[in-house]
Design an enzyme around this catalytic site. Structure first.
Site, mmCIF file in Angstrom:
data_model
loop_
_atom_site.group_PDB
_atom_site.id
_atom_site.type_symbol
_atom_site.label_atom_id
_atom_site.label_comp_id
_atom_site.label_asym_id
_atom_site.label_seq_id
_atom_site.Cartn_x
_atom_site.Cartn_y
_atom_site.Cartn_z
ATOM 1 C CB CYS A 271 -4.576 -8.562 30.209
ATOM 2 S SG CYS A 271 -4.442 -6.497 29.277
ATOM 3 C CG HIS B 211 -8.314 -7.527 31.470
ATOM 4 N ND1 HIS B 211 -7.135 -7.050 31.519
ATOM 5 C CD2 HIS B 211 -9.718 -8.165 31.968
ATOM 6 C CE1 HIS B 211 -7.126 -7.907 32.316
ATOM 7 N NE2 HIS B 211 -8.494 -9.306 32.346
ATOM 8 C CG ASP C 290 -8.756 -12.404 33.542
ATOM 9 O OD1 ASP C 290 -7.685 -12.246 33.019
ATOM 10 O OD2 ASP C 290 -9.064 -11.009 33.813
#
Lengths: 658, 324
Positions: free
Chosen positions: A405, A449, A465
């Site tokens: 991520c 994250h 995202d």
């Protein structure tokens, strides 16, 4: 009584206890302390064998001075648990060489109890706990050995300890369940071993994937109503607004930005967070909190921060809105702040972004859609993306095309900024594991994250995202479940997917999870559990819960002991002798109360029963020996049993003749 | 005695008197919860301090495993009470006899201890005596406990104390048993030359004729209890014939009278001690002697039984309530 010398076997127990309680600490103690322990241990064994004599006063003084200097040298001014444990282990090692009397042994054993407890400061695994339990048995055996008679075998001593400690176990469980967990009386910090994992205030490739390997608990949340769906569980912690070409960080200028304006649009959620100690002031909140606790503040970027680092578990209630508009207007200064980029570098990424912007006709929403689409086509989401050199964002976008991520977030924010769309990286946690039994969400470090917020005219800051575009499963399921399904060579244990091995692994995970939840973090469950079991937490319920089973254990134990001392234990030898006296007495003359058995045999039996004279005299002699304790008891007992049997067989023949 | 133990000592004395006042003296006593007391020892108190420290560590580091260790040790502390109590409870103590001795010596009392079940180390103590440690393994133990004999007369120790620290030394269980024990304490012997031969102390030689004596051997006789061990014919015992005593007839040695009231102006106790010394000397030499203690007159004789009668009369002379 204090001056009593302890037995030789007791000395061995002391030595063993000392070694066992020190073992868990040997890995981190300065090397000279284990060496000192080995030396004193060896010296005491030599004294035990009689090769060496007890140390002189001067030698002991020299040792104490040397050890004190060693401690000062190794630990200096540091006053933490490490220093305390080192001090205790050293004093135990020094005390070892002079244990001789009960008082010395008591000092040693009590210190050993304490050192045993400190092992849990450094490790709290099931294995440590099992080891400590075994070591405790040995320490108790050492304590027992200085109070019991000499000549009890080691095995027997261990058996006695187990019998002694067995009834204490249920009482311990009761106390553990009920005892209220108090707030720490003063704040303490653990420097080593307990170094907490968690988010840091910078983001460079590899940071979050590091966290993905830690299953340490980050926080727990209970919701007043239904919990939000997994895709909406974005827990914001930090906003990173500065990029230096390598890593994202928080700029010092951000403090000068004005407070961001929030317009709630509905989707209200009320929840309570129990945050584990992180040693950092940052708090977690679901997108986007309204009011904050009075010991915390809202920072620019609308993240929450406590006034002091979170050094122990904190609990706070928040209300968040899932639909909102954040900062619909940006000033020039703010705009410039969120467009900051290094002058040079990552030219290919910039060119790619310009190409997309042209394609999108300058529309930021369309630009974002193109970017996410690009990721979706050929990128892989992995924990082991390999090392990137040089212009990392270029390499990532053009060559490796695989990352975690943080790679996606970093590259996205970079490209957004490069084409004039204000953007920032947000780090926090996403998802969490829903516990259906206890109705709470458990978020662990591997749920960490990173994502991006981009500012769009009229809509304010909008969450983007990129991970959701590459690997939507990551967002919709728990990170743990997702990671298990992803190829990840780095997390080797999670890659074990095949057959029984996976089953075993999952079982072990579940066991560890249960251990963490019910033992290590029991305070989180305590209230719930007791309320569930007792139907309330009134004093009388808790007292009854403690006293009824506890009393049952104690009553059971005293009953057992009472039976042991009232039921007569038959002595077979005594019984054989009594039987013989009765039968022989019936044939000849009964033994008078003032006569001893041997006197009776000599005066009443031998003259009338000359055939058995030899055996009778032997019996008389054996009985005397047994009563006045000389000779080997066991042999005598066997001989008496054999003789009485033989004589009893001869007896009826003799009666018939008379 | 340190400053701290003085009040404790007095408190113990008070508890002991109260405990003993609830018992009537018996020759055999079984220990039950009515008599057994139990309190933490110094090391038990230290153990509690240790538990507090561990608890503090558990609270401050919010460490549930340290909590668990603390609770385990705490539960063990509780359970130990029962184990310590069990080590004493149910013991049956019986007074067998007291051995006579002289004042200033230690009187030994024989006790019989019966027990069932698994027990371990206990200690027994008579007032003023030194403790005796016993490891209870057998169902029956024969014990000998000492008690300093300070004055002549009957020595009746008011209690026998049993205590145990088993298993972990955290608690001391103890009891005072009021056993009926007594031992006769003779006056302390005083070494001094035998009194001068005079008209009043010597009897005629003729009267002695035909009596048992020590001078001329006349034959062997079966040994009876009460005969002097000096008369035993060791040769015949060695040949396996049993115990025989050598018979002598004494013609020359006259009877010696020991008279309390003809001894001049020394204090009574000193005179009694002097006579006791003489008695020991005379019986060692196996000579005949008689005793005059005011109204009590013991005709001259010799032997162990005579010695006992004389010493008993001396021990109890002038003491109130000595009727036996």
């Amino acid at each position: 009584m204090k001056g009593q010398q302890i037995s030789r076997s007791a000395v061995m127990w002391q030595l063993l206890a000392c070694v066992l309680v020190s073992l868990p600490h040997l890995s981190w103690l300065p090397a000279w302390i284990p060496v000192l322990l080995m030396l004193t241990l060896g010296a005491r064994v030599m004294m035990h064998l009689g090769r060496w004599s007890l140390p002189s006063r001067t030698l002991k003084l020299v040792l104490v001075v040397a050890a004190t200097l060693g401690l000062i040298f190794s630990f200096g001014q540091q006053a933490g648990p490490e220093t305390m444990v080192a001090l205790l282990v050293v004093s135990m090692a020094l005390k070892l060489i002079e244990i001789y009397r009960r008082r010395d042994a008591l000092v040693l054993i009590y210190v050993a109890f304490f050192v045993l407890g400190t092992a849990f400061l450094f490790s709290s695994s099931v294995w440590t706990a099992l080891y400590a339990l075994a070591a405790l048995v040995v320490v108790l055996a050492a304590l027992l050995s200085i109070h019991q008679r000499d000549g009890v075998s080691a095995l027997q001593t261990l058996r006695r300890v187990l019998l002694l400690a067995a009834p204490a176990l249920p009482l311990m469980v009761l106390l553990f369940l009920v005892f209220p967990r108090l707030e720490p009386l003063w704040s303490v910090t653990l420097d080593s071993g307990g170094a907490t994992t968690g988010l840091s205030d910078t983001l460079s490739p590899g940071d979050v994937s590091q966290l993905a390997q830690s299953d340490e608990l980050a926080f727990r949340v209970t919701f007043d109503a239904e919990p939000p769906v997994p895709a909406e569980r974005y827990w914001r912690v930090l906003v990173l607004d500065r990029f230096d070409g390598r890593q994202w960080s928080r700029s010092p200028q951000r403090e000068r930005l004005r407070q961001e304006k929030l317009e709630p649009l509905g989707g209200e959620v009320r929840y309570e967070v129990v945050l584990e100690p992180s040693q950092r002031p940052w708090l977690v909140a679901l997108d986007q909190p309204l009011a904050v606790p009075d010991w915390a503040a809202v920072k620019p970027g609308r993240t929450l921060e406590a006034r002091e680092p979170v050094e122990r578990r904190v609990r706070y209630t928040l209300v968040s809105h899932r639909r909102y508009r954040l900062q619909p207007m940006l000033t020039q200064q703010e705009r410039a702040h969120y467009l900051q980029l290094p002058e040079r570098g990552n030219g290919e990424a910039r060119a790619l972004a310009r190409q997309w912007l042209a394609q999108a006709g300058g529309d930021s929403a369309a630009f974002i859609a193109l970017m996410l689409n690009y990721y979706n086509q050929s990128f892989t989401y992995t924990l082991s993306p390999g090392r990137l050199l040089g212009d990392r964002i270029d390499r990532f976008l053009m060559e490796s095309q695989q990352g975690y991520c943080e790679h996606f977030a970093s590259a996205s924010a970079f490209m957004l900024r490069s084409v004039g769309i204000p953007a920032r990286v947000v780090t926090g946690y996403q998802g969490g594991e829903w516990n259906p039994h206890q109705s709470y969400l458990q978020v662990r470090q591997y749920d960490a994250h990173a994502w991006v917020e981009a500012w769009q005219e009229g809509r304010g800051w909008v969450r983007i995202d990129p991970t959701a575009a590459v690997a939507p499963e990551r967002i919709e399921s728990s990170a743990d479940v997702f990671l298990r399904s992803v190829d990840s060579g780095q997390v080797a244990s999670r890659a074990l997917q095949t057959g029984w091995l996976l089953g075993l692994r999952q079982r072990y995970d579940a066991f560890n999870f249960a251990w963490q939840r019910w033992v290590l973090n029991y305070e989180g469950e305590q209230e719930h559990l007791l309320r569930d079991w007792l139907g309330g937490l009134d004093y009388w319920r808790v007292a009854a819960f403690l006293l009824l089973p506890g009393g049952l254990v104690l009553v059971g134990l005293s009953m057992r002991q009472w039976m042991a001392r009232t039921l007569r234990r038959g002595d077979p030898v005594e019984a054989a002798l009594i039987g013989f006296q009765q039968r022989a007495g019936a044939c000849f003359s009964r033994r008078q109360p003032q006569q001893s058995l041997s006197a009776w045999i000599h005066s009443d039996l031998v003259p009338h029963w000359p055939e058995a004279a030899d055996e009778l005299m032997q019996l008389a002699e054996l009985d005397n020996a047994r009563r006045y304790r000389y000779g080997a008891q066991d042999d005598q007992d066997q001989a008496i049993l054999a003789l009485t049997r033989r004589l009893a067989k001869q007896l009826p023949r003799r009666t018939r003749v008379v | 005695m340190s400053w701290a133990s003085r009040p404790r000592f007095e408190l113990m004395g008070r508890i002991r008197r109260w405990s003993l006042s609830r018992q009537s003296p018996e020759t055999s006593i079984r220990l039950t919860q009515k008599r057994i007391y139990i309190l933490p020892t110094a090391s038990g108190t230290l153990f509690l301090v240790l538990l507090m420290l561990l608890l503090l560590m558990a609270i401050n580091y919010e460490n549930n495993l340290i909590y668990a260790l603390t609770f385990l040790l705490g539960s063990l502390f509780l359970v130990t009470i029962l184990h310590t109590y069990h080590n004493l409870a149910g013991i049956q103590l019986t007074a067998v006899r007291g051995n006579h001795c002289h004042a200033g010596e230690t009187a030994y009392f024989q006790l019989r201890l019966d027990q069932q079940g698994v027990r371990d180390r206990i200690r027994l103590l008579l007032p003023g005596g030194s403790p005796v440690t016993v490891d209870l393994v057998e169902p029956i133990h024969w014990l000998e406990l000492g008690c300093p004999a300070l004055e002549r007369g009957w020595l009746k120790p008011s209690w026998v104390r049993l205590e145990t620290l088993y298993p972990l030394g955290l608690f001391r269980a103890w009891t005072w048993a009021r056993l009926e024990m007594k031992a006769l304490v003779y006056p302390a012997p005083l070494d001094s030359p035998l009194p001068e031969q005079s008209e009043s102390t010597w009897e005629g030689i003729e009267q002695n004729e035909g009596r048992d004596g020590t001078e001329d051997f006349t034959g062997l006789e079966r040994f009876r209890p009460g005969m002097s061990p000096r008369q035993i014919d060791w040769k015949s015992l060695a040949r396996g014939r049993g115990l025989y005593a050598k018979q002598f007839t004494d013609y020359s040695s006259p009877d010696l009278w020991l008279d309390l009231h003809s001894m001049g102006g020394e204090p009574l106790e000193r005179r009694l001690s002097r006579i006791t010394g003489w008695v020991e000397q005379l019986s060692k030499e196996d000579r005949r002697y008689g005793l005059r203690l005011g109204a009590t007159v013991l005709e001259p004789d010799r032997g162990e039984q005579h010695r006992y009668r004389v010493l008993k009369a001396l021990a109890l002379y002038g003491l109130e309530g000595t009727a036996e």
